[in-house]
Design a protein around this motif. Structure first.
Motif, PDB file in Angstrom:
ATOM      1  N   HIS A  98       0.821  -1.207   0.000  1.00  0.00           N
ATOM      2  CA  HIS A  98       0.000   0.000   0.000  1.00  0.00           C
ATOM      3  C   HIS A  98       0.862   1.268   0.000  1.00  0.00           C
ATOM      4  O   HIS A  98       0.524   2.247  -0.683  1.00  0.00           O
ATOM      5  CB  HIS A  98      -0.947   0.005   1.199  1.00  0.00           C
ATOM      6  N   ASN A  99       1.967   1.270   0.734  1.00  0.00           N
ATOM      7  CA  ASN A  99       2.854   2.434   0.734  1.00  0.00           C
ATOM      8  C   ASN A  99       3.492   2.649  -0.634  1.00  0.00           C
ATOM      9  O   ASN A  99       3.622   3.787  -1.084  1.00  0.00           O
ATOM     10  CB  ASN A  99       3.946   2.286   1.793  1.00  0.00           C
TER      11      ASN A  99
ATOM     12  N   ARG B  94       2.185   1.759  -3.518  1.00  0.00           N
ATOM     13  CA  ARG B  94       1.122   2.236  -4.401  1.00  0.00           C
ATOM     14  C   ARG B  94       0.861   3.719  -4.176  1.00  0.00           C
ATOM     15  O   ARG B  94       0.741   4.497  -5.131  1.00  0.00           O
ATOM     16  CB  ARG B  94      -0.153   1.425  -4.166  1.00  0.00           C
ATOM     17  N   ARG B  95       0.788   4.138  -2.912  1.00  0.00           N
ATOM     18  CA  ARG B  95       0.540   5.555  -2.613  1.00  0.00           C
ATOM     19  C   ARG B  95       1.708   6.431  -3.079  1.00  0.00           C
ATOM     20  O   ARG B  95       1.498   7.549  -3.574  1.00  0.00           O
ATOM     21  CB  ARG B  95       0.308   5.746  -1.120  1.00  0.00           C
ATOM     22  N   THR B  96       2.923   5.959  -2.956  1.00  0.00           N
ATOM     23  CA  THR B  96       4.086   6.722  -3.423  1.00  0.00           C
ATOM     24  C   THR B  96       4.049   6.884  -4.931  1.00  0.00           C
ATOM     25  O   THR B  96       4.315   7.976  -5.457  1.00  0.00           O
ATOM     26  CB  THR B  96       5.397   6.031  -2.997  1.00  0.00           C
TER      27      THR B  96
ATOM     28  N   GLU C  99       1.371   6.846  -6.841  1.00  0.00           N
ATOM     29  CA  GLU C  99       0.285   7.776  -7.158  1.00  0.00           C
ATOM     30  C   GLU C  99       0.704   9.218  -6.870  1.00  0.00           C
ATOM     31  O   GLU C  99       0.386  10.132  -7.647  1.00  0.00           O
ATOM     32  CB  GLU C  99      -0.962   7.418  -6.356  1.00  0.00           C
TER      33      GLU C  99
END
Length: 88
Positions: free
Chosen positions: A69-70, A72-74, A76
């Motif tokens: 998840h980290n 993916r957020r980075t 994005e």
């Protein structure tokens, strides 16, 4: 489709953790009911080390999901920054 598998695997891990905890507790209770000498000590050891094992396995699995998840957020955030002209 990828999000579907990630979401359901997280739910599956949560169910697995509950089943593992219940299994450790049931095993310790069954062992403590044994008439053998030292069964209570073995039951406490099973409860302690089994619980530690479940916590470690769950932690590693949830750590993997957290890394995903980290990342993916980075990605994005970097894409959004590049679209707005920010950064270098």
């Amino acid at each position: 489709m990828r999000n579907f598998f990630i979401t359901w695997s997280e739910k599956l891990v949560a169910v697995l953790m509950v089943l593992l905890i219940l299994g450790v507790i049931a095993g310790a209770v069954a062992m403590s009911l044994s008439p053998e000498p030292g069964a209570m000590i073995a039951a406490v050891a099973l409860l302690a080390f089994g619980g530690l094992y479940v916590i470690m396995i769950g932690g590693v699995l949830y750590l993997g999901f957290g890394i995903y998840h980290n990342t993916r957020r980075t990605a994005e955030a970097l894409e959004a920054q590049n679209q707005t002209g920010g950064g270098l």
